[in-house]
Design a protein around this motif. Sequence first.
Motif, PDB file in Angstrom:
ATOM      1  N   GLY B  20       0.789  -1.220   0.000  1.00 53.61           N
ATOM      2  CA  GLY B  20       0.000   0.000   0.000  1.00 53.61           C
ATOM      3  C   GLY B  20       0.824   1.273   0.000  1.00 53.61           C
ATOM      4  O   GLY B  20       0.350   2.315  -0.423  1.00 53.61           O
ATOM      5  N   GLY B  21       2.059   1.202   0.470  1.00 53.69           N
ATOM      6  CA  GLY B  21       2.903   2.393   0.486  1.00 53.69           C
ATOM      7  C   GLY B  21       2.277   3.526   1.261  1.00 53.69           C
ATOM      8  O   GLY B  21       2.166   4.651   0.780  1.00 53.69           O
ATOM      9  N   SER B  22       1.826   3.238   2.517  1.00 53.53           N
ATOM     10  CA  SER B  22       1.089   4.249   3.271  1.00 53.53           C
ATOM     11  C   SER B  22       1.953   5.486   3.545  1.00 53.53           C
ATOM     12  O   SER B  22       1.431   6.593   3.679  1.00 53.53           O
ATOM     13  CB  SER B  22       0.594   3.649   4.587  1.00 53.53           C
ATOM     14  N   ALA B  23       3.270   5.290   3.640  1.00 55.40           N
ATOM     15  CA  ALA B  23       4.145   6.428   3.914  1.00 55.40           C
ATOM     16  C   ALA B  23       4.017   7.471   2.814  1.00 55.40           C
ATOM     17  O   ALA B  23       3.834   8.664   3.073  1.00 55.40           O
ATOM     18  CB  ALA B  23       5.582   5.953   4.023  1.00 55.40           C
ATOM     19  N   ILE B  24       4.083   7.016   1.557  1.00 55.87           N
ATOM     20  CA  ILE B  24       4.031   7.945   0.433  1.00 55.87           C
ATOM     21  C   ILE B  24       2.665   8.617   0.364  1.00 55.87           C
ATOM     22  O   ILE B  24       2.559   9.827   0.142  1.00 55.87           O
ATOM     23  CB  ILE B  24       4.329   7.190  -0.883  1.00 55.87           C
ATOM     24  N   VAL B  25       1.589   7.836   0.607  1.00 56.50           N
ATOM     25  CA  VAL B  25       0.246   8.414   0.520  1.00 56.50           C
ATOM     26  C   VAL B  25       0.061   9.479   1.591  1.00 56.50           C
ATOM     27  O   VAL B  25      -0.531  10.531   1.337  1.00 56.50           O
ATOM     28  CB  VAL B  25      -0.826   7.313   0.647  1.00 56.50           C
ATOM     29  N   GLY B  26       0.586   9.225   2.791  1.00 53.66           N
ATOM     30  CA  GLY B  26       0.483  10.207   3.866  1.00 53.66           C
ATOM     31  C   GLY B  26       1.137  11.521   3.478  1.00 53.66           C
ATOM     32  O   GLY B  26       0.572  12.599   3.687  1.00 53.66           O
ATOM     33  N   VAL B  27       2.343  11.440   2.900  1.00 56.74           N
ATOM     34  CA  VAL B  27       3.036  12.659   2.498  1.00 56.74           C
ATOM     35  C   VAL B  27       2.266  13.369   1.387  1.00 56.74           C
ATOM     36  O   VAL B  27       2.170  14.601   1.376  1.00 56.74           O
ATOM     37  CB  VAL B  27       4.479  12.322   2.058  1.00 56.74           C
ATOM     38  N   LEU B  28       1.688  12.577   0.465  1.00 53.38           N
ATOM     39  CA  LEU B  28       0.893  13.183  -0.617  1.00 53.38           C
ATOM     40  C   LEU B  28      -0.308  13.931  -0.052  1.00 53.38           C
ATOM     41  O   LEU B  28      -0.625  15.042  -0.493  1.00 53.38           O
ATOM     42  CB  LEU B  28       0.407  12.100  -1.575  1.00 53.38           C
ATOM     43  N   PHE B  29      -0.950  13.317   0.945  1.00 48.01           N
ATOM     44  CA  PHE B  29      -2.098  13.969   1.571  1.00 48.01           C
ATOM     45  C   PHE B  29      -1.665  15.270   2.253  1.00 48.01           C
ATOM     46  O   PHE B  29      -2.339  16.303   2.148  1.00 48.01           O
ATOM     47  CB  PHE B  29      -2.739  13.028   2.588  1.00 48.01           C
ATOM     48  N   PHE B  30      -0.519  15.200   2.924  1.00 42.57           N
ATOM     49  CA  PHE B  30       0.054  16.381   3.573  1.00 42.57           C
ATOM     50  C   PHE B  30       0.259  17.487   2.542  1.00 42.57           C
ATOM     51  O   PHE B  30      -0.144  18.647   2.754  1.00 42.57           O
ATOM     52  CB  PHE B  30       1.389  15.960   4.199  1.00 42.57           C
ATOM     53  N   LEU B  31       0.842  17.130   1.384  1.00 42.86           N
ATOM     54  CA  LEU B  31       1.067  18.106   0.314  1.00 42.86           C
ATOM     55  C   LEU B  31      -0.266  18.686  -0.158  1.00 42.86           C
ATOM     56  O   LEU B  31      -0.387  19.904  -0.369  1.00 42.86           O
ATOM     57  CB  LEU B  31       1.802  17.431  -0.849  1.00 42.86           C
ATOM     58  N   ALA B  32      -1.287  17.817  -0.285  1.00 40.88           N
ATOM     59  CA  ALA B  32      -2.587  18.283  -0.755  1.00 40.88           C
ATOM     60  C   ALA B  32      -3.182  19.296   0.217  1.00 40.88           C
ATOM     61  O   ALA B  32      -3.707  20.338  -0.204  1.00 40.88           O
ATOM     62  CB  ALA B  32      -3.526  17.089  -0.930  1.00 40.88           C
ATOM     63  N   VAL B  33      -3.078  19.015   1.523  1.00 41.40           N
ATOM     64  CA  VAL B  33      -3.629  19.942   2.520  1.00 41.40           C
ATOM     65  C   VAL B  33      -2.904  21.278   2.445  1.00 41.40           C
ATOM     66  O   VAL B  33      -3.527  22.355   2.441  1.00 41.40           O
ATOM     67  CB  VAL B  33      -3.523  19.343   3.941  1.00 41.40           C
ATOM     68  N   VAL B  34      -1.550  21.223   2.372  1.00 43.78           N
ATOM     69  CA  VAL B  34      -0.771  22.459   2.327  1.00 43.78           C
ATOM     70  C   VAL B  34      -1.113  23.250   1.064  1.00 43.78           C
ATOM     71  O   VAL B  34      -1.185  24.475   1.085  1.00 43.78           O
ATOM     72  CB  VAL B  34       0.736  22.125   2.399  1.00 43.78           C
ATOM     73  N   THR B  35      -1.375  22.553  -0.045  1.00 44.92           N
ATOM     74  CA  THR B  35      -1.711  23.242  -1.295  1.00 44.92           C
ATOM     75  C   THR B  35      -3.089  23.877  -1.231  1.00 44.92           C
ATOM     76  O   THR B  35      -3.317  24.947  -1.797  1.00 44.92           O
ATOM     77  CB  THR B  35      -1.673  22.240  -2.464  1.00 44.92           C
ATOM     78  N   VAL B  36      -4.001  23.213  -0.537  1.00 46.93           N
ATOM     79  CA  VAL B  36      -5.379  23.692  -0.510  1.00 46.93           C
ATOM     80  C   VAL B  36      -5.502  24.961   0.336  1.00 46.93           C
ATOM     81  O   VAL B  36      -6.320  25.836   0.041  1.00 46.93           O
ATOM     82  CB  VAL B  36      -6.290  22.554   0.009  1.00 46.93           C
ATOM     83  N   PHE B  37      -4.676  25.096   1.373  1.00 44.94           N
ATOM     84  CA  PHE B  37      -4.797  26.243   2.279  1.00 44.94           C
ATOM     85  C   PHE B  37      -4.712  27.597   1.570  1.00 44.94           C
ATOM     86  O   PHE B  37      -5.578  28.446   1.782  1.00 44.94           O
ATOM     87  CB  PHE B  37      -3.763  26.153   3.398  1.00 44.94           C
ATOM     88  N   PRO B  38      -3.689  27.847   0.718  1.00 42.80           N
ATOM     89  CA  PRO B  38      -3.642  29.147   0.048  1.00 42.80           C
ATOM     90  C   PRO B  38      -4.875  29.428  -0.799  1.00 42.80           C
ATOM     91  O   PRO B  38      -5.284  30.584  -0.939  1.00 42.80           O
ATOM     92  CB  PRO B  38      -2.390  29.040  -0.827  1.00 42.80           C
TER      93      PRO B  38
END
Lengths: 255, 223, 57
Positions: B20-38
């Motif tokens: 599942g590569g949960s580590a990579i998905v977690g970081v991707l989600f983190f990136l998505a949240v940071v991108t959505v804020f602005p």
Amino acid sequence: MAFWDYANPTRFLKLVQVLLPWLVGLCVATFAIGLYMAFFTAPEDYQQGDTIRIMYIHVPSAWLCMMCYTVMSISSIGTLVWKHPLADVSAKSAAPIGAAFTFMALVTGSLWGKPMWGTYWEWDARMTSVLVLLIMYLGLMALWRTMDDPIKAGKAAAVLTLVGALNLPIIKFSVDWWNTLHQPASVVRLDGPTIHSSQLWPLLVMALAFTLLFFVLHLMAMRNEVLRRRVRALRMRAASVSRPATASASAQPAE
Amino acid sequence: MTGWAMALFRRDLRLSVRIGGSAIVGVLFFLAVVTVFPFGVGPDLNLLARIGPAILWIGALLATLLGLDRLFQADREDGTLDLMLMAGRPLELVVLIKCLAHWLSTGLPLVVAAPLFSVFLNLDPVAMAAVTATLLVGTPALTLIGAIGASLTVSLRRGGLLLAVLVVPLTVPILIFGVSSADAAIHDPVPFMTPFLILCALTLIAAVVGPIASAAALRFAAD
Amino acid sequence: MDLGPHAGFIIASYGLCLLTVLALIAWVRIDKANQERALKELADQGISRARPDQGRN
């Protein structure tokens, strides 16, 4: 020890039957006195005018929402340590009542805040902590609802209640810290350090009335919960009896 | 570390990295949240620099919560959890080791990604270092507290959302002290070390309370 | 009785508290009626708490 005698649900129901009318009467009488004092004998505040009358329901409900969590924590210890059969019944039926009192504390607080602070919601340390408490109550209720086995749900909720009880002082402390960091004491404090006895007495009577209301509702909700478990046990027994293959196993107690 | 503990640690780490590569998905989600804020607050770089630590912390909190429901569930589904319960090893230690492995595979990548993402939020190097340091200290606490929620909801089929609701109030102190120590490093109303040390203390408390409560909940769920 | 310029807030907070308490009371009463009806239905089907092996009611 008398406490253990009422471990038997049937005996508990009998006790409730005897106790409840007296408690209801006392509760109604105390409310009548408290409301009369709050509206007619208590003077208006020289600063806040008549809005001080909101205090007589705001402070008792805020107090009750913490007392209710204490009751739930003690019940949770009862569930986990002594396995008292009524402890998880008590914890489960206290949660909605606690949530209702927390809601009342928030609503009256914000209705008091509007004329005093000029805003319905201030991210004031106390209101924020109470909001977090409300989320915890609602989370506990959701946990109770999602598990159908009452024994397992009771134990899970007890663990969460106790973790929450450990965490509440930390939350309070951190919210205080956060609050002083973001707004250096500019808000009007709702209750001053001194309170005149003409305001204190109505407050105490109302607090007593709210406490009695809590116990009345709690006992009634506990009785409902005992009945609900009885219905569940009977239904399960009925289901096992109706299956002929397992009919011999139905002699075991279903509760 | 004794043999069985090391074996369990290696197994958990290997599973979470491989499948599942949960580590990579977690970081991707983190990136998505940071991108959505602005998009929500507007591209004002000064504002973003001011609330940057908060955005990174909330992103890390959400990303951690998202991955937590699998902490015990996969093991329960294939029966491994029952074997662990029967093995006679201290369950608290088992939970602690599982949390450590889980944090290494999902929490640590978030910490590593934080300096990179803080570039998007116009954070200066000092703030970048401060946020990374607070995340390094604070995210283990998020995992450890989340473990309580994960073990409470382990028997539920769709416990992920409930887990988040149960865990969020308990993580409020960590969020407060994480963000305020990062803020303290940027514009200092208080010295950085005061809230930072309290954050460390909270993590240590979580390391005690989390495994004990979580192990208790797992035992009750099993019998 | 004159409640001053903020009478609306006072009445609203007392009213909302009353509503909440009434809702709690209604919940308790309806719940009790539901459980008692279920028990009665079960008793009508011949399923009651009286067990053949022990004479507890």
